[in-house]
Write an enzyme that holds these catalytic residues in place. Structure first.
Site, PDB file in Angstrom:
ATOM      1  N   LYS A  13      27.854  37.624  47.215  1.00  0.00           N
ATOM      2  CA  LYS A  13      27.098  38.696  46.753  1.00  0.00           C
ATOM      3  C   LYS A  13      27.038  39.187  45.317  1.00  0.00           C
ATOM      4  CE  LYS A  13      28.550  41.441  49.834  1.00  0.00           C
ATOM      5  NZ  LYS A  13      29.825  40.565  50.485  1.00  0.00           N
ATOM      6  N   ARG A  88      25.820  48.441  55.048  1.00  0.00           N
ATOM      7  CA  ARG A  88      26.965  47.949  55.686  1.00  0.00           C
ATOM      8  C   ARG A  88      26.964  48.341  57.188  1.00  0.00           C
ATOM      9  NH1 ARG A  88      29.994  46.139  51.310  1.00  0.00           N
ATOM     10  NH2 ARG A  88      31.987  45.507  52.067  1.00  0.00           N
ATOM     11  N   ARG A 127      40.258  34.542  44.010  1.00  0.00           N
ATOM     12  CA  ARG A 127      39.417  35.448  43.084  1.00  0.00           C
ATOM     13  C   ARG A 127      40.439  36.211  42.064  1.00  0.00           C
ATOM     14  NH1 ARG A 127      34.928  39.586  45.589  1.00  0.00           N
ATOM     15  NH2 ARG A 127      36.766  40.497  46.734  1.00  0.00           N
ATOM     16  N   ARG A 160      42.458  41.878  43.576  1.00  0.00           N
ATOM     17  CA  ARG A 160      41.908  43.100  44.362  1.00  0.00           C
ATOM     18  C   ARG A 160      43.122  43.425  45.394  1.00  0.00           C
ATOM     19  NH1 ARG A 160      35.617  43.097  45.548  1.00  0.00           N
ATOM     20  NH2 ARG A 160      36.131  43.650  47.483  1.00  0.00           N
ATOM     21  N   ARG A 171      38.660  42.729  56.995  1.00  0.00           N
ATOM     22  CA  ARG A 171      37.236  43.081  56.523  1.00  0.00           C
ATOM     23  C   ARG A 171      36.146  41.963  57.385  1.00  0.00           C
ATOM     24  NH1 ARG A 171      38.931  41.323  50.633  1.00  0.00           N
ATOM     25  NH2 ARG A 171      36.655  41.607  50.127  1.00  0.00           N
TER      26      ARG A 171
HETATM   27  P1  AP5 Z   1      31.938  37.097  45.082  1.00  0.00           P
HETATM   28  O1  AP5 Z   1      30.709  36.945  44.519  1.00  0.00           O
HETATM   29  O2  AP5 Z   1      32.869  38.357  44.651  1.00  0.00           O
HETATM   30  O3  AP5 Z   1      31.475  37.639  46.690  1.00  0.00           O
HETATM   31  P2  AP5 Z   1      31.233  39.052  47.373  1.00  0.00           P
HETATM   32  O4  AP5 Z   1      30.352  38.418  48.420  1.00  0.00           O
HETATM   33  O5  AP5 Z   1      30.694  39.814  46.190  1.00  0.00           O
HETATM   34  O6  AP5 Z   1      32.564  39.417  47.977  1.00  0.00           O
HETATM   35  P3  AP5 Z   1      33.277  41.042  47.968  1.00  0.00           P
HETATM   36  O7  AP5 Z   1      34.807  40.678  48.279  1.00  0.00           O
HETATM   37  O8  AP5 Z   1      32.928  41.716  46.837  1.00  0.00           O
HETATM   38  O9  AP5 Z   1      32.493  41.574  49.163  1.00  0.00           O
HETATM   39  P4  AP5 Z   1      32.927  42.645  49.937  1.00  0.00           P
HETATM   40  O10 AP5 Z   1      31.510  42.907  50.734  1.00  0.00           O
HETATM   41  O11 AP5 Z   1      34.123  42.412  50.741  1.00  0.00           O
HETATM   42  O12 AP5 Z   1      33.324  43.683  48.832  1.00  0.00           O
HETATM   43  P5  AP5 Z   1      32.833  44.983  48.533  1.00  0.00           P
HETATM   44  O13 AP5 Z   1      33.297  45.210  47.145  1.00  0.00           O
HETATM   45  O14 AP5 Z   1      31.191  45.331  48.702  1.00  0.00           O
HETATM   46  O15 AP5 Z   1      32.822  36.075  45.245  1.00  0.00           O
HETATM   47  C1  AP5 Z   1      34.140  35.832  45.766  1.00  0.00           C
HETATM   48  C2  AP5 Z   1      34.947  34.862  45.279  1.00  0.00           C
HETATM   49  O16 AP5 Z   1      34.342  33.485  45.453  1.00  0.00           O
HETATM   50  C3  AP5 Z   1      34.820  34.874  43.682  1.00  0.00           C
HETATM   51  O17 AP5 Z   1      36.159  34.417  43.125  1.00  0.00           O
HETATM   52  C4  AP5 Z   1      33.867  33.878  43.110  1.00  0.00           C
HETATM   53  O18 AP5 Z   1      34.055  33.511  41.985  1.00  0.00           O
HETATM   54  C5  AP5 Z   1      33.853  32.852  44.120  1.00  0.00           C
HETATM   55  N1  AP5 Z   1      32.528  32.378  44.480  1.00  0.00           N
HETATM   56  C6  AP5 Z   1      31.417  32.682  44.457  1.00  0.00           C
HETATM   57  N2  AP5 Z   1      30.375  32.194  44.925  1.00  0.00           N
HETATM   58  C7  AP5 Z   1      30.974  30.510  45.081  1.00  0.00           C
HETATM   59  C8  AP5 Z   1      30.622  29.794  45.340  1.00  0.00           C
HETATM   60  N3  AP5 Z   1      29.302  29.258  45.469  1.00  0.00           N
HETATM   61  N4  AP5 Z   1      31.493  28.486  45.494  1.00  0.00           N
HETATM   62  C9  AP5 Z   1      32.765  28.825  45.218  1.00  0.00           C
HETATM   63  N5  AP5 Z   1      33.250  29.897  44.947  1.00  0.00           N
HETATM   64  C10 AP5 Z   1      32.431  30.928  44.853  1.00  0.00           C
HETATM   65  O19 AP5 Z   1      33.517  46.264  49.458  1.00  0.00           O
HETATM   66  C11 AP5 Z   1      34.836  46.367  49.356  1.00  0.00           C
HETATM   67  C12 AP5 Z   1      35.419  47.579  50.052  1.00  0.00           C
HETATM   68  O20 AP5 Z   1      34.655  48.983  49.664  1.00  0.00           O
HETATM   69  C13 AP5 Z   1      34.884  47.522  51.571  1.00  0.00           C
HETATM   70  O21 AP5 Z   1      35.886  46.794  52.368  1.00  0.00           O
HETATM   71  C14 AP5 Z   1      34.686  49.104  51.904  1.00  0.00           C
HETATM   72  O22 AP5 Z   1      35.965  49.586  52.139  1.00  0.00           O
HETATM   73  C15 AP5 Z   1      34.161  49.525  50.742  1.00  0.00           C
HETATM   74  N6  AP5 Z   1      32.749  49.638  50.646  1.00  0.00           N
HETATM   75  C16 AP5 Z   1      31.711  48.853  49.975  1.00  0.00           C
HETATM   76  N7  AP5 Z   1      30.472  49.461  50.183  1.00  0.00           N
HETATM   77  C17 AP5 Z   1      30.572  49.897  51.364  1.00  0.00           C
HETATM   78  C18 AP5 Z   1      29.604  50.356  52.319  1.00  0.00           C
HETATM   79  N8  AP5 Z   1      28.289  50.504  51.928  1.00  0.00           N
HETATM   80  N9  AP5 Z   1      29.984  51.266  53.222  1.00  0.00           N
HETATM   81  C19 AP5 Z   1      31.233  51.636  53.612  1.00  0.00           C
HETATM   82  N10 AP5 Z   1      32.181  51.048  52.696  1.00  0.00           N
HETATM   83  C20 AP5 Z   1      31.915  50.211  51.724  1.00  0.00           C
END
Ligand code: AP5
Length: 214
Positions: A13, A88, A127, A160, A171
């Site tokens: 994402k 979410r 990552r 992270r 997660r």
């Molecule tokens: P990346 O692009 O970082 O993936 P992502 O889907 O953004 O993963 P996240 O871990 O950031 O998602 P998340 O939803 O768990 O975390 P968030 O920060 O929202 O890619 C991942 C890796 O893969 C990278 O190394 C990249 O280079 C690689 N990659 C990408 N595409 C690729 C491909 N095609 N092929 C190979 N490699 C690839 O949330 C974190 C925490 O915040 C949550 O757990 C929660 O506690 C809190 N939080 C955030 N939003 C909310 C909300 N709305 N409500 C409540 N709590 C929330």
């Protein structure tokens, strides 16, 4: 253009949102990034959410809904925005719908990036992110030229705290229970599209751009 990117942790994402932001010049709004910045800044909110994030749980709806409401009213969102990691759960999606109706706006497309659990674990355990500029790398698929140093700005790369196997499992569980039901929610609204997010970053970006038809 107003977009929502859905998908499990590690689906890509953030990677795709950054590319869409550059291409269409609209802001990427990542609740995860905003919350991580609050933790870094040692704000009151940061202190409250750190333990929850490190455990892989969702922070309270109240906190993230207020953040989003405030953010999408800012001037740089007038031409559109990309929501990355929000909503979410159904409660957040309903609040978003209410807010958009009040603002006389709507979401153009909800894009669901689909990857399996094994790929999620591979992506997240490899990552690293630049502490200075936020550029993202992966040990195997996108390694930095110099180990632990950012190609873009020379800053140090960090992992992270929630990217360890145990927290990733949690997660994924939270995703299945709370976030996956959003697929049905948005399918009913008629603006939902699914993308197999398995190929290269560029291939997936091309599929995403094809879907939003611009
Ligand atoms: P990346 O692009 O970082 O993936 P992502 O889907 O953004 O993963 P996240 O871990 O950031 O998602 P998340 O939803 O768990 O975390 P968030 O920060 O929202 O890619 C991942 C890796 O893969 C990278 O190394 C990249 O280079 C690689 N990659 C990408 N595409 C690729 C491909 N095609 N092929 C190979 N490699 C690839 O949330 C974190 C925490 O915040 C949550 O757990 C929660 O506690 C809190 N939080 C955030 N939003 C909310 C909300 N709305 N409500 C409540 N709590 C929330």
């Amino acid at each position: 253009m107003r977009l929502i990117l859905l998908g499990p942790p590690g689906a890509g994402k953030g990677t795709q949102a950054k590319m869409l932001k550059d291409k269409f010049q609209i802001p990427q709004i990542s609740t995860g990034d905003i919350l991580r910045q609050a933790v870094k800044d040692n704000s009151d909110m940061g202190a409250r959410v750190k333990i929850i994030m490190d455990a892989g749980q969702l922070v309270s709806d109240e906190i993230v809904i207020d953040l989003i409401k405030e953010r999408i009213k800012q001037a740089d969102c007038e031409a559109g925005f990309i929501l990355d990691g929000f909503p979410r759960n159904i409660a957040q999606a309903e609040k978003l719908s209410e807010t958009l109706i009040e603002m006389n706006l709507e979401i153009d497309c909800v894009i669901d990036l689909e990857v399996n659990a094994e790929e999620v674990v591979n992506r997240l355990t490899g990552r690293s992110t630049c502490a200075e500029c936020g550029a993202m790398f992966h040990l195997l698929s996108r390694p930095p030229k110099v180990p632990r140093v950012c190609d873009s700005c020379g800053g140090g790369l960090e992992q992270r705290p929630d990217d360890n196997r145990e927290t990733i499992r949690e997660r994924l569980k939270v995703y299945m229970e709370s976030t996956a039901p959003l697929k049905e929610f948005y399918k009913k609204q008629g603006n939902f599209k699914m993308v197999e997010a398995k190929g290269s970053v560029e291939e997936i970006f091309s599929d995403v751009c094809g879907i939003i038809d611009v």
